[in-house]
Design an enzyme around this catalytic site. Structure first.
Site, mmCIF file in Angstrom:
data_model
loop_
_atom_site.group_PDB
_atom_site.id
_atom_site.type_symbol
_atom_site.label_atom_id
_atom_site.label_comp_id
_atom_site.label_asym_id
_atom_site.label_seq_id
_atom_site.Cartn_x
_atom_site.Cartn_y
_atom_site.Cartn_z
ATOM 1 N N CYS A 68 39.283 -16.234 -23.288
ATOM 2 C CA CYS A 68 38.634 -15.054 -23.974
ATOM 3 C C CYS A 68 40.023 -14.517 -24.550
ATOM 4 O O CYS A 68 41.149 -14.635 -24.067
ATOM 5 C CB CYS A 68 38.134 -14.013 -22.814
ATOM 6 S SG CYS A 68 39.219 -13.573 -21.334
ATOM 7 N N ARG B 109 35.411 -11.277 -19.662
ATOM 8 C CA ARG B 109 34.401 -12.624 -19.901
ATOM 9 C C ARG B 109 34.948 -14.343 -19.500
ATOM 10 O O ARG B 109 33.632 -14.108 -18.576
ATOM 11 C CB ARG B 109 34.425 -12.162 -21.205
ATOM 12 C CG ARG B 109 33.702 -11.340 -21.922
ATOM 13 C CD ARG B 109 34.310 -10.995 -23.449
ATOM 14 N NE ARG B 109 35.000 -11.087 -23.815
ATOM 15 C CZ ARG B 109 36.270 -10.651 -25.094
ATOM 16 N NH1 ARG B 109 35.044 -11.139 -26.037
ATOM 17 N NH2 ARG B 109 37.095 -10.764 -25.147
ATOM 18 N N ASP C 133 33.197 -8.216 -26.458
ATOM 19 C CA ASP C 133 34.037 -7.681 -25.385
ATOM 20 C C ASP C 133 33.747 -6.296 -24.691
ATOM 21 O O ASP C 133 33.481 -5.031 -25.169
ATOM 22 C CB ASP C 133 35.149 -7.052 -25.786
ATOM 23 C CG ASP C 133 36.151 -7.364 -25.495
ATOM 24 O OD1 ASP C 133 36.579 -6.927 -24.363
ATOM 25 O OD2 ASP C 133 37.858 -7.021 -25.760
HETATM 26 P P1 4NP Z 1 38.261 -10.396 -22.446
HETATM 27 O O1 4NP Z 1 38.215 -8.734 -22.839
HETATM 28 O O2 4NP Z 1 38.971 -10.389 -23.107
HETATM 29 O O3 4NP Z 1 37.104 -10.686 -21.606
HETATM 30 O O4 4NP Z 1 39.190 -10.306 -20.706
HETATM 31 C C1 4NP Z 1 39.803 -7.728 -22.298
HETATM 32 C C2 4NP Z 1 40.453 -7.477 -21.482
HETATM 33 C C3 4NP Z 1 41.829 -6.481 -21.885
HETATM 34 C C4 4NP Z 1 41.687 -6.445 -23.108
HETATM 35 C C5 4NP Z 1 41.169 -6.840 -24.003
HETATM 36 C C6 4NP Z 1 39.898 -7.008 -23.934
HETATM 37 N N1 4NP Z 1 42.970 -5.685 -23.031
HETATM 38 O O5 4NP Z 1 43.710 -4.638 -24.560
HETATM 39 O O6 4NP Z 1 43.460 -5.031 -22.651
#
Ligand code: 4NP
Length: 143
Positions: free
Chosen positions: A3, A9, A114
């Site tokens: 991800c 995720r 997300d």
């Molecule tokens: P992930 O979610 O891709 O599911 O781990 C996110 C975690 C952090 C960020 C964005 C999405 N961020 O912008 O820091």
């Protein structure tokens, strides 16, 4: 399992898949990584740790890592959570063999939403990931 941040995720997909593999006595290696490097070395988001724990999975010891080119060699399959991840990972590939390893985690090119900016999404996201890990494992195990 890939991800963006590797804290919400994909750590869920890694932890769920690892437990299912253990339960089935399958010695497949599973890992997760982010296309971004902001959270490298961090534990998963507390909200992912909490929802996983509520449903019987301990993901608290996993640590975020940045996707590396070597993963195209190390792993047979690379599953991405959304279309942005897909574009980011495919853009790194240098041959068809690597490109062919990359697919969407959900069927029909659907995105795993997300949940980072919306607390209420963690449970439905978890449930979708858990259900898909089960169907994916049975698909892969029947190849
Ligand atoms: P992930 O979610 O891709 O599911 O781990 C996110 C975690 C952090 C960020 C964005 C999405 N961020 O912008 O820091």
């Amino acid at each position: 399992m890939v991800c963006l941040g590797n804290i919400c995720r994909s750590p869920l997909a890694e932890g769920v898949m690892r437990k299912l593999l253990e339960e089935q006595g399958l010695y497949w290696e599973v890992a997760s990584a982010g296309t971004g490097s902001w959270h490298v070395g961090k534990a998963p988001d507390a909200r992912s740790v909490a929802v996983a724990k509520r449903f019987g999975y301990d993901i608290s010891k996993q640590r975020a890592q940045h996707f590396r080119m070597s993963f195209f060699e190390t792993y047979d399959r690379i599953f991405v959570m959304d279309q942005h991840n897909y574009q980011d990972i495919v853009s790194l590939t240098q041959d068809n063999a690597s490109r062919d390893k990359v697919s969407h985690f959900l069927p029909d090119l659907e995105d795993v939403q997300d949940p980072y900016y919306e607390d209420r999404l963690f449970e439905p996201v978890f449930l979708g990931i858990e259900a898909r890990c089960k169907s994916l494992l049975s698909e892969l195990n029947n190849l």
